[in-house]
Design an enzyme around this catalytic site. Sequence first.
Site, PDB file in Angstrom:
ATOM      1  N   CYS A  13       0.833  -1.194   0.000  1.00 29.83           N
ATOM      2  CA  CYS A  13       0.000   0.000   0.000  1.00 29.83           C
ATOM      3  C   CYS A  13       0.869   1.246   0.000  1.00 29.83           C
ATOM      4  O   CYS A  13       2.077   1.166   0.138  1.00 29.83           O
ATOM      5  CB  CYS A  13      -0.896   0.012   1.229  1.00 29.83           C
ATOM      6  N   CYS A  16       3.322   1.850   2.859  1.00 33.44           N
ATOM      7  CA  CYS A  16       4.601   1.151   2.818  1.00 33.44           C
ATOM      8  C   CYS A  16       5.637   2.036   2.143  1.00 33.44           C
ATOM      9  O   CYS A  16       6.796   2.118   2.565  1.00 33.44           O
ATOM     10  CB  CYS A  16       4.513  -0.145   2.017  1.00 33.44           C
ATOM     11  N   ASP A 432       0.869   9.961 -58.353  1.00 37.64           N
ATOM     12  CA  ASP A 432       1.421  11.270 -58.642  1.00 37.64           C
ATOM     13  C   ASP A 432       2.599  11.040 -59.575  1.00 37.64           C
ATOM     14  O   ASP A 432       3.248  10.004 -59.504  1.00 37.64           O
ATOM     15  CB  ASP A 432       1.871  11.918 -57.329  1.00 37.64           C
ATOM     16  N   ASP A 642       4.149  11.849 -52.776  1.00 34.45           N
ATOM     17  CA  ASP A 642       5.080  12.140 -51.696  1.00 34.45           C
ATOM     18  C   ASP A 642       4.292  12.752 -50.552  1.00 34.45           C
ATOM     19  O   ASP A 642       3.288  13.413 -50.753  1.00 34.45           O
ATOM     20  CB  ASP A 642       6.266  12.995 -52.174  1.00 34.45           C
ATOM     21  N   ASP A 646       1.580  16.168 -51.355  1.00 41.00           N
ATOM     22  CA  ASP A 646       0.313  15.523 -51.683  1.00 41.00           C
ATOM     23  C   ASP A 646      -0.511  15.193 -50.446  1.00 41.00           C
ATOM     24  O   ASP A 646      -1.492  14.452 -50.543  1.00 41.00           O
ATOM     25  CB  ASP A 646       0.572  14.238 -52.477  1.00 41.00           C
TER      26      ASP A 646
END
Lengths: 754, 164
Positions: A13, A16, A432, A642, A646
Amino acid sequence: MEDLNLKLKGMSCASCANSIERALLNVPGVVEGNVNFSSDRATVRYDPKQTNINIITKAVVDIGYEAQVIPADLGIEDDAGNRAQQLEERNLQRRVLVGAVLSSLLVIGSLSHFSLTLPSSLAGLENPWVQLALTSPVQFWVGREFQQSAWKAFRHRTADMNTLIALGTSIAFFYSLWVTIDPSYFTTQGLLAEVYYEATATIITLTLLGRWLENRAKGATSTAITALMGLQAKTARVIRDNAEIDIPIAEVALADIVMVRPGEKIPVDGEVVSGYSTVDESMLTGESFPVTKQIGDEVVGATLNKTGSFRFRATKIGKDTALAQIVKLVQQAQNSKAPIQRLADNITSWFVPVIIAIAITTFVVWFLAIGNFTLSIVTTVGVLIIACPCALGLATPTSVTVGIGKGAEQGILIKAAESLELARKIQTIVLDKTGTITQGKPVVTDTSSVLDLIPSSPGVLDPLTLWRSIGALESNSEHPLAEALLQYARDRTKDAQLPTVEQFEAIAGSGVKGIVEGRQVWIGTQRWFDEMNINSSVFLAQKSELEDAGKTVVFVAVEGHLQAAIAVADTVKSTSARAIRTLQKMGLEVVMLTGDNQRTAKAIAERVGIKRVLAEVRPDQKVQMIQTLQIDEKKVVAMVGDGINDAPALAQADVGMAIGTGTDVAIAASDITLISGDLQGVVTAIRLSRATMQNIQQNLFWAFAYNVLGIPIAAGVLFPITGWLLNPAIAGAAMAFSSISVVLNALRLKGVKI
Amino acid sequence: MKVAAVLVGTMISIAQMGGDPMKMSPSNPNRSFQPIEQPLPVKVGVVLGGLTLVGAELWWFLGRKQQKQQATQTNGVQEVLITVDGGYRPDRIVVVVDEPVRLAFRRLDRNACLDEVLIPDFGISSRLPIGQTTTVEFTPNQVGEYTFTCGMRMFRGVIEVKAT
């Protein structure tokens, strides 16, 4: 001051964590102590003169926790994780072996059920009490994890395959135990006092074996990532204080000058500052030819230096390197969800509870129909055991992991599983022109001296002097074509020192002029030459022919005398034509999209075999063109271009594929990035998509078939008709192999030729 | 792998030595299943018992309420510790949008299914070594519900992303 990292154990916990912090700070010499509860770690800063690691860890141990020093190199901690994994696997292996031996003995002992007589030396195995003794270790030790996990899940109100295995084997085991202790209870009712120990043991052993095999196979599905990460060099040789030193790759800083010798791996990304070499980049781009690197060129980490030595300046390190980006992308993509997966997803959450309901119903129905308690038990166990939800859960993700990994190995980065699924459906592919079909870099393709046409022309310079002049003049220009002329001039003059230029002038749209070595030199268009009354008509026929082929023609004159015509063009990549032909053969319509004029576009399109050309399209109109194809023609459109110019069109397309330049892998707009810049990658990506989707469909088919066929047979649907019942042990085998077959089928993708 | 395959083959063939695996049929006198007339009260009892069991089982597994927990803010990060033991506890994590989230999975269960945690919407998959706490981080930019599951998708939880 020194820093120390501790791995803590035993914290339950947050309080600790506080007490460990207090204990650390109480050690004289510790100046800082921080405990992180969620990661189980403590970081301590201390003065090595006053204290040491042992004293600090003892302080933690003294208050009841365990502390372990984490070495500064994180790699070692991962090894510890691997060791735990290996231990776990060895433990599993041992249990499978014990299970296999005991199950085999039990199966031999049960042969008498099938009218086989055992030799007297083995007759003892038929004794139910002996069988009980053999089965108990399998039930309670070999198969312990099934019951434990099932119980934990049950308390948490969830059910998984362990629930089914634990229920099935426990029912068979305790039924058999009852028969063993009180056989007369069964015989007086007319039932056979038979035990099913061998079924219990076989089911547990086979399922465990299946799990073991599956673990190993699953590890193999993600080898692509491990292989990618393994590419990285471990050390780098950098120049610090004028000396060469070897340092771990993690310590390389930006702008460090790194030395690379022949045969060495390039440690990080950077830019060459001196030297010349060829580099094998195939591990990242899939491109098989080595690439030459000279001053100013980019080099990418993890690629292999072949012939020469060079120095480069580190520009990207750590998680910014191309390799790190690729690994991250691939990992993310492998974990992304394919739409097809949703189907299997929804099934698994209610699958197990429904199977349990079917099993109970099976029991009730058989009990009502025949009244034979044993038959009811056998069918119930069969139903519980044969159902295999895991195969359904594994069907899609394993194939996706293998498919995306395979892509990465070939220089194809797929951003998400969804793109992998969509790529299969592409009908129209828009390419392209510049940089995609072509190199995107103009080069000199043809040169023609006036002497070739009119041998006696006056005032023509010798080629070397002429090209020196052209090179000198163009080195001052920033026109896109100038780069091509300069490069060509350098090659022709064998890199001789270029003379200086005086009175340089660039006339936009016309050309450049200047005085080189005392002579007036002009390079420019025919129109400009006409204006200056330099007659260039001698090249007229040639010019028109070259322009029809999509090339740009410029003329050169020195001191008013025409010298030469030079054609410059963006050349088609060597692989483009073949890739386009393949795409067309695959049934895709290939369209070329370009901002260039009709004439140039047509010329290129003809050379690569593209019939449909959309030319003179402004960048902002590209998106509209894609939309038109999608809406008016109702096509699934892929755009290849590219990633930077684009980007909008790539995003608009159903699948956007960016042609990378080797390092720009994180191009955001694209769904798929082709690192090698080769159109063949488009073909590979589509084939990969088709292969992966087919693989997923096979997996889903098998996973469903196992369940849809297996469950009714196990429930005894065929028993009244043919007398067939499924032996629970065989049901166990079928269940175990459903998951393995799915994973193995996914692994088959690795070997598929694409 | 090959050794294992041979082992499997051997085991199956041993299992099959017992004759036709599909057939434990009346043709085999030793393992035939004789019809037995059961008294009516027993039949009724079995039917009622069966129905009750089916109902109880479906209610138990499907009628489960999720355990909800709001993430706690520390240094601008929303943190939640999730115990992985027979499922995920809590299994409904509430976080706010556009702020980094750190989920710490503490795995206590040996169940092989729980070996991996997947959050597909954020591209996360992580192995969870037994007995250790493994953290994953991401930043949700959209309000909504996102599931996280184990490697085989049998155990699941939900990350609920709310507007600030």
